[in-house]
Write an enzyme that holds these catalytic residues in place. Structure first.
Site, short mmCIF file in Angstrom:
data_model
loop_
_atom_site.label_atom_id
_atom_site.label_comp_id
_atom_site.label_asym_id
_atom_site.label_seq_id
_atom_site.Cartn_x
_atom_site.Cartn_y
_atom_site.Cartn_z
N GLN A 87 0.81 -1.22 0.00
CA GLN A 87 0.00 0.00 0.00
C GLN A 87 0.84 1.27 0.00
OE1 GLN A 87 -2.69 -1.43 3.39
NE2 GLN A 87 -4.08 -0.24 2.12
N GLU B 118 -5.06 -7.52 6.16
CA GLU B 118 -3.67 -7.13 5.82
C GLU B 118 -2.91 -8.28 5.17
OE1 GLU B 118 -3.13 -4.07 5.81
OE2 GLU B 118 -4.88 -3.55 7.00
ZN ZN Z 1 -6.57 -2.46 2.95
#
Ligand code: ZN
Length: 232
Positions: free
Chosen positions: A90, A186
């Site tokens: 991310q 995650e």
């Molecule tokens: Zn996420």
């Protein structure tokens, strides 16, 4: 038919006008560039292929000092967002690393219904999970890489988590409730999966509607009004 710039044949020169893409930087160089850039770190949004690739297992490629710096920057970025988990892809780093932390600052009724207990800061390296029981729980969740939207995802209520922490210590433990949801979300990121891939499509709600209509402890009313099923 539109031209797809990714449609090049391996081994042949790129067509005129399309520069040959530079070779990706090695991981320490990529992380150094990131760490010398703005803070909080820019968060990659859906549509970037880095979120769809299987991340590379971490085996010390960054060295301890650089890893510690990356983790500190990821934690700062997670806090600033704010979010309760952030996976390395991310922030554009294709490694199997994630940071998690949830103060669980929600009202007592919501916390009770969702099993949302405080999750102290922790790091997962090369995590994997498997169900530790048949129960599933369905709640709205969101993702920092899909800003402005949330959807209901049915997830295992309890999982067996394995992997390592940031010191290399082996993890093998059971996690339940909302922390189990964060672990699954995650860990999925590290395998190129977004929560939307297994969300109830009809539950999709803007943040505005979520705040105005669907802030109840469970998504039962949303299921009835929007027409999706909850696990029994
Ligand atoms: Zn996420």
């Amino acid at each position: 038919m539109t031209h797809d710039p990714s449609d090049t044949t391996p081994g042949l020169p790129a067509p005129p006008g399309l520069p040959t893409p530079p070779a990706p930087p090695d991981l320490p160089t990529l992380v150094d560039r990131l760490l010398h850039g703005p803070r909080p770190l820019p968060i990659v949004t859906a549509g970037d292929p880095v979120l769809r690739r299987t991340a590379i297992p971490y085996d010390g490629q960054l060295g301890d000092a650089r890893l510690a710096e990356l983790l500190a920057a990821m934690r700062e970025t997670m806090h600033a967002a704010p979010g309760v988990g952030l996976a390395a892809p991310q922030v554009g780093v294709p490694l199997r690393i994630a940071v998690l932390e949830d103060p669980a600052a929600v009202d007592a009724e919501v916390a009770e219904a969702r099993g949302r207990v405080p999750l102290p800061y922790r790091v997962l390296v090369n995590p994997s999970y498997e169900p530790a029981g048949p129960a599933r729980a369905a709640f709205y969740e969101g993702c920092l890489s899909v800003p402005g939207w949330q959807a209901v995802v049915a997830r295992y209520d309890r999982v067996r988590l394995r992997g390592q922490d940031e010191t290399g210590r082996e993890l093998d433990e059971e996690v339940a409730g909302w922390p189990a949801r964060i672990v699954q979300h995650e860990t999925d990121h590290l395998h190129g999966t977004l929560y939307l891939d297994h969300a109830e499509p009809r539950s999709l709600s803007s943040a505005q509607h979520l705040a105005d209509r669907w802030s109840q402890p469970t998504p039962a009313l949303a299921a009835e009004a929007l027409g999706f099923r909850l696990p029994t």
